[in-house]
Design a protein around this motif. Structure first.
Motif, mmCIF file in Angstrom:
data_model
loop_
_atom_site.group_PDB
_atom_site.id
_atom_site.type_symbol
_atom_site.label_atom_id
_atom_site.label_comp_id
_atom_site.label_asym_id
_atom_site.label_seq_id
_atom_site.Cartn_x
_atom_site.Cartn_y
_atom_site.Cartn_z
ATOM 1 N N HIS A 1 0.831 -1.204 0.000
ATOM 2 C CA HIS A 1 0.000 0.000 0.000
ATOM 3 C C HIS A 1 0.867 1.255 0.000
ATOM 4 O O HIS A 1 0.626 2.193 -0.763
ATOM 5 N N ALA B 1 2.417 1.733 -3.417
ATOM 6 C CA ALA B 1 1.418 2.160 -4.397
ATOM 7 C C ALA B 1 1.058 3.631 -4.215
ATOM 8 O O ALA B 1 0.975 4.379 -5.192
ATOM 9 N N VAL B 2 0.883 4.053 -2.984
ATOM 10 C CA VAL B 2 0.539 5.461 -2.724
ATOM 11 C C VAL B 2 1.676 6.366 -3.179
ATOM 12 O O VAL B 2 1.444 7.410 -3.797
ATOM 13 N N LEU C 1 1.639 6.514 -6.983
ATOM 14 C CA LEU C 1 0.510 7.316 -7.458
ATOM 15 C C LEU C 1 0.770 8.802 -7.270
ATOM 16 O O LEU C 1 0.452 9.614 -8.149
ATOM 17 N N ARG D 1 3.760 9.663 -9.891
ATOM 18 C CA ARG D 1 3.597 9.418 -11.323
ATOM 19 C C ARG D 1 2.173 9.549 -11.828
ATOM 20 O O ARG D 1 1.951 9.673 -13.016
ATOM 21 N N GLY D 2 1.199 9.455 -10.936
ATOM 22 C CA GLY D 2 -0.195 9.539 -11.350
ATOM 23 C C GLY D 2 -0.770 8.177 -11.683
ATOM 24 O O GLY D 2 -0.050 7.204 -11.891
ATOM 25 N N LEU D 3 -2.077 8.106 -11.747
ATOM 26 C CA LEU D 3 -2.786 6.847 -11.963
ATOM 27 C C LEU D 3 -2.555 6.263 -13.351
ATOM 28 O O LEU D 3 -2.628 5.053 -13.542
ATOM 29 N N ALA D 4 -2.254 7.080 -14.331
ATOM 30 C CA ALA D 4 -2.097 6.596 -15.697
ATOM 31 C C ALA D 4 -0.775 5.854 -15.918
ATOM 32 O O ALA D 4 -0.629 5.142 -16.910
ATOM 33 N N HIS D 5 0.173 5.984 -15.012
ATOM 34 C CA HIS D 5 1.484 5.344 -15.192
ATOM 35 C C HIS D 5 1.376 3.836 -14.954
ATOM 36 O O HIS D 5 0.791 3.400 -13.965
ATOM 37 N N ALA E 1 2.567 2.537 -11.516
ATOM 38 C CA ALA E 1 1.632 2.869 -10.435
ATOM 39 C C ALA E 1 0.446 1.909 -10.445
ATOM 40 O O ALA E 1 0.010 1.442 -9.385
ATOM 41 N N ARG E 2 -0.046 1.599 -11.616
ATOM 42 C CA ARG E 2 -1.166 0.651 -11.714
ATOM 43 C C ARG E 2 -0.756 -0.738 -11.255
ATOM 44 O O ARG E 2 -1.519 -1.434 -10.586
ATOM 45 N N LEU F 1 -0.551 -0.709 -7.525
ATOM 46 C CA LEU F 1 -1.891 -0.665 -6.966
ATOM 47 C C LEU F 1 -2.534 -2.054 -7.007
ATOM 48 O O LEU F 1 -3.171 -2.490 -6.040
#
Length: 65
Positions: free
Chosen positions: A11, A14-15, A18, A21-25, A28-29, A32
């Motif tokens: 966790h 992942a945080v 995020l 890099r942001g959710l689109a990376h 990061a996905r 997550l």
């Protein structure tokens, strides 16, 4: 206890990804998804969500007062 440690570490990673890099990376996905799998494993092992994420203001090791 190793399930909880893995879930917390996944966790946290992942945080951090995020936030940086942001959710689109893709990384990061992936982190997550790994955090979700680690949390599911902890749940299946009999741990509660509050074991992974204690309530706000709770200090580990101090017990319930």
């Amino acid at each position: 206890m190793h399930h909880l440690r893995r879930a917390r570490t996944a966790h946290r990673l992942a945080v951090r990804a995020l936030a940086q890099r942001g959710l689109a990376h893709p990384a990061a996905r992936a982190l997550l998804a790994a955090a979700a799998l680690a949390a599911a494993a902890a749940w299946e092992a009999g741990h509660h969500v509050t074991d992974i994420h204690p309530p706000a203001g709770h200090q580990p090791g101090r017990g319930d007062r």
